[in-house]
Scaffold this motif. Structure first.
Motif, short mmCIF file in Angstrom:
data_model
loop_
_atom_site.label_atom_id
_atom_site.label_comp_id
_atom_site.label_asym_id
_atom_site.label_seq_id
_atom_site.Cartn_x
_atom_site.Cartn_y
_atom_site.Cartn_z
N ALA A 16 -1.41 3.76 -1.38
CA ALA A 16 -0.34 3.86 -2.37
C ALA A 16 0.99 3.44 -1.77
CB ALA A 16 -0.26 5.29 -2.92
N LEU A 17 1.25 3.85 -0.51
CA LEU A 17 2.49 3.46 0.14
C LEU A 17 2.52 1.95 0.39
CD1 LEU A 17 5.13 4.19 1.51
CD2 LEU A 17 3.86 4.65 3.61
N ALA A 18 1.39 1.37 0.83
CA ALA A 18 1.34 -0.08 1.06
C ALA A 18 1.58 -0.84 -0.25
CB ALA A 18 -0.01 -0.46 1.67
N SER A 19 1.01 -0.34 -1.35
CA SER A 19 1.22 -0.99 -2.64
C SER A 19 2.68 -0.92 -3.05
CB SER A 19 0.33 -0.32 -3.70
OG SER A 19 0.56 -0.88 -4.97
N ALA A 20 3.33 0.24 -2.84
CA ALA A 20 4.75 0.38 -3.18
C ALA A 20 5.62 -0.56 -2.36
CB ALA A 20 5.20 1.83 -3.00
N VAL A 21 5.31 -0.72 -1.07
CA VAL A 21 6.07 -1.65 -0.22
C VAL A 21 5.92 -3.08 -0.71
CG1 VAL A 21 6.23 -2.63 2.10
CG2 VAL A 21 5.99 -0.15 1.80
N ALA A 22 4.69 -3.48 -1.06
CA ALA A 22 4.46 -4.84 -1.56
C ALA A 22 5.25 -5.09 -2.84
CB ALA A 22 2.96 -5.06 -1.79
N HIS A 23 5.23 -4.15 -3.76
CA HIS A 23 5.96 -4.33 -5.02
C HIS A 23 7.45 -4.35 -4.79
CE1 HIS A 23 2.24 -2.63 -7.31
NE2 HIS A 23 2.15 -3.93 -7.09
N LEU A 24 7.96 -3.56 -3.85
CA LEU A 24 9.39 -3.56 -3.55
C LEU A 24 9.85 -4.94 -3.09
CD1 LEU A 24 12.09 -2.05 -3.04
CD2 LEU A 24 11.28 -1.65 -0.73
N HIS A 25 9.04 -5.62 -2.31
CA HIS A 25 9.38 -6.94 -1.79
C HIS A 25 9.02 -8.05 -2.77
CE1 HIS A 25 9.64 -4.66 1.97
NE2 HIS A 25 10.32 -5.67 2.48
N GLY A 26 8.64 -7.70 -3.99
CA GLY A 26 8.30 -8.72 -4.99
C GLY A 26 6.92 -9.30 -4.80
N GLY A 27 6.05 -8.61 -4.07
CA GLY A 27 4.71 -9.12 -3.83
C GLY A 27 3.64 -8.28 -4.51
N THR A 28 2.41 -8.51 -4.10
CA THR A 28 1.26 -7.81 -4.67
C THR A 28 0.31 -7.42 -3.54
OG1 THR A 28 0.05 -9.90 -5.00
CG2 THR A 28 1.40 -9.08 -6.84
N ILE A 29 -0.61 -6.56 -3.88
CA ILE A 29 -1.66 -6.17 -2.95
C ILE A 29 -2.98 -6.22 -3.69
CG2 ILE A 29 -1.38 -3.70 -3.46
CD1 ILE A 29 -2.07 -3.17 -0.49
N ARG A 30 -4.00 -6.73 -3.03
CA ARG A 30 -5.31 -6.84 -3.70
C ARG A 30 -6.41 -6.41 -2.75
NH1 ARG A 30 -4.01 -12.26 -2.47
NH2 ARG A 30 -5.61 -13.34 -1.22
N LEU A 31 -7.43 -5.85 -3.33
CA LEU A 31 -8.61 -5.40 -2.60
C LEU A 31 -9.79 -6.26 -3.01
CD1 LEU A 31 -6.61 -2.96 -2.51
CD2 LEU A 31 -8.61 -1.45 -2.49
#
Length: 487
Positions: free
Chosen positions: A429-444
């Motif tokens: 959840a923290l990694a996803s929040a960091v990605a969204h903060l920087h305008g990015g995404t996270i995928r599994l």
């Protein structure tokens, strides 16, 4: 009628009224300009006609004297549509012409003037207007030549009548258009107000109606609906977090209480009490780390970070984390390897990106070992793809079923296969929040076998709003060798 005052106060009606006034003023200006030019044109034509008449009469007077001039004027005066003629003696007595009455002193003023007159064939109380010129003839005789301005007056009346009817038509149509537009806009605004009141009353699923015209009200309704969707997501997440905190933190709190109670009941020496206190402190530190992670996630989701964005050397971050986690990987029976594209960098927050990557590596070390004694490797990669940088961590563990991958990024979500491992379900959840903060995404995705997690971050992230500088309060966890805290 009760609807009318409310309608008149609307912005649409006021704007329509302003447009009406501007259009009416413009129409009056145009009509006035046309009337003024038409009057000047007719006056110029009249003056040209008078000049031609004067030239002809002057020629007749030179050829035959005053007698011939009188004969010509008598003949011309009887013709249809004749000009105005008058010849008088030096004493002002009428000799010839078609004018019976003139304003006093007219014949005493030489040159051009506009006067009232009465034709000889009309009653003296019926006056007309004309443009005339008066000339002095030899021996004191006076000659007046002019033209009636009846056509000009008739044109003025026509334009005045047209202006009146046009103004009336503009007012009527403008009022109707203002009523129609304001009523239509007000109907949509009232619908929005009704929906807003229902939402405030507790119907959080209500949304503003969109007419599909693509106008400013549709755009406003679309943005407000998007805002309501976001608020609904945040409230749903808050409710879920509250439920998860109550569920997942109940066990460590109960364990902490039981340990303290057992120490009070069974401890026989200071060493046993110290051991119980050490265990309680360890449990409390774990709880503090959980709350710090929750605070960090909340700040990331509200776009608040502790440091500003700056250029980062990803090779330095990945190498530092690989060196830090390599002993832990060996203890877990895994091999940790890293591969970074040369010269790779991006603009971002070093602590947050490092924290997110550390969480992904820690997650892979916990769950990336395959069943049995088969050797396995956790691979950390960093590559540039277009305008994005992809940070990936792949393992060969049990992986996550495709149906559960979206849920795994939520806070406090721990899948069945991870219940036996320590943790609270906040790392992803923290990694996803960091990605969204920087305008990015996270995928599994499936690593066949295992799990591959990729953070896609833009090289230049969007602007970050509302920076803050204070750190989470009550934190007792210390940064590790790479400068990052465990989540």
């Amino acid at each position: 009628m009760r609807f009318l005052p409310h309608l008149v106060r609307t912005t649409a009606f006021k704007l329509t009224a302003i447009y009406l006034v501007v259009f009416a003023a413009f129409a009056i200006f145009v009509l006035g300009y046309v009337a003024w030019n038409a009057k000047n044109l007719l006056d110029d034509q009249i003056r040209s006609t008078i000049d031609a008449e004067i030239q002809g009469l002057a020629e007749q007077q030179r050829l035959g004297g005053i007698r011939r001039l009188v004969q010509v004027i008598e003949r011309r005066s009887r013709g249809p549509g004749a000009s105005l003629y008058l010849v008088t003696t030096p004493l002002g007595e009428r000799i010839a012409g078609n004018i019976e009455a003139l304003p006093p002193g007219t014949l005493d003023r030489q040159g051009e003037s506009e006067i009232e007159y009465a034709r000889s064939s009309e009653t003296l109380d019926q006056t007309n207007h004309a443009i005339v010129r008066v000339f002095m003839l030899p021996a004191g005789f006076r000659l007046l030549v002019g033209r009636d301005v009846e056509e000009r007056e008739r044109l003025r009346v026509v334009i005045k009548r047209a202006a009146g009817w046009s103004f009336l038509l503009v007012v009527v149509l403008g009022c109707f258009a203002g009523w129609f537009v304001a009523r239509r806009v007000l109907k949509r605004i009232d619908g929005m107000n009704d929906t807003a009141r229902s939402i405030m009353a507790g119907d959080l699923k209500g949304r503003l109606a969109i007419a599909g015209t693509g106008d400013e009200l549709d755009r406003l309704a679309g943005n407000l609906n998007a805002m309501l969707d976001r608020i609904g997501e945040l409230m749903s997440g808050m409710q879920q977090v509250t439920d998860n905190i109550a569920h997942d933190l109940k066990t460590p709190l109960t364990r902490l209480r039981n340990r303290a109670e057992e120490a009070l009941r069974t401890a026989q020496s200071p060493e046993q009490l110290r051991a119980a206190l050490d265990g309680s402190i360890e449990e409390a530190d774990g709880l503090i780390r959980v709350f710090n992670a929750l605070l960090m996630i909340a700040r990331l989701e509200t776009r608040q970070i502790s440091d500003s964005m700056a250029p980062l050397d990803l090779a330095e971050i990945v190498d530092g984390l690989s060196e830090l986690y390599e002993p832990l990987a060996e203890e877990a029976g895994l091999t940790l390897s890293a591969s970074v594209e040369p010269g790779l960098s991006l603009t971002g927050n070093r602590e947050l990106i490092g924290q997110a990557l550390a969480n992904l590596i820690d997650n892979a070390l916990k769950y990336g070992k395959p069943e049995g004694e088969a050797p396995a490797t956790v691979v950390v990669t960093a590559n540039r793809v277009g305008d994005m940088v992809e940070l990936g961590v792949a393992d060969h563990g049990a992986g996550i079923p495709e149906a559960d991958r979206g849920r795994a990024l939520e806070r406090f979500v721990r899948l069945d296969q991870s219940r036996s491992k320590p943790g609270f379900g906040l790392g992803l959840a923290l990694a996803s929040a960091v990605a969204h903060l920087h305008g990015g995404t996270i995928r599994l995705s499936d690593n066949a076998p295992g799990l591959a997690i990729v953070m896609s971050l833009p090289i230049v992230p969007p602007p970050v709003d509302r920076p803050v500088t204070e750190a989470p309060q009550g934190s007792t966890s210390q940064p590790d060798a790479a400068g990052f805290q465990s989540a």
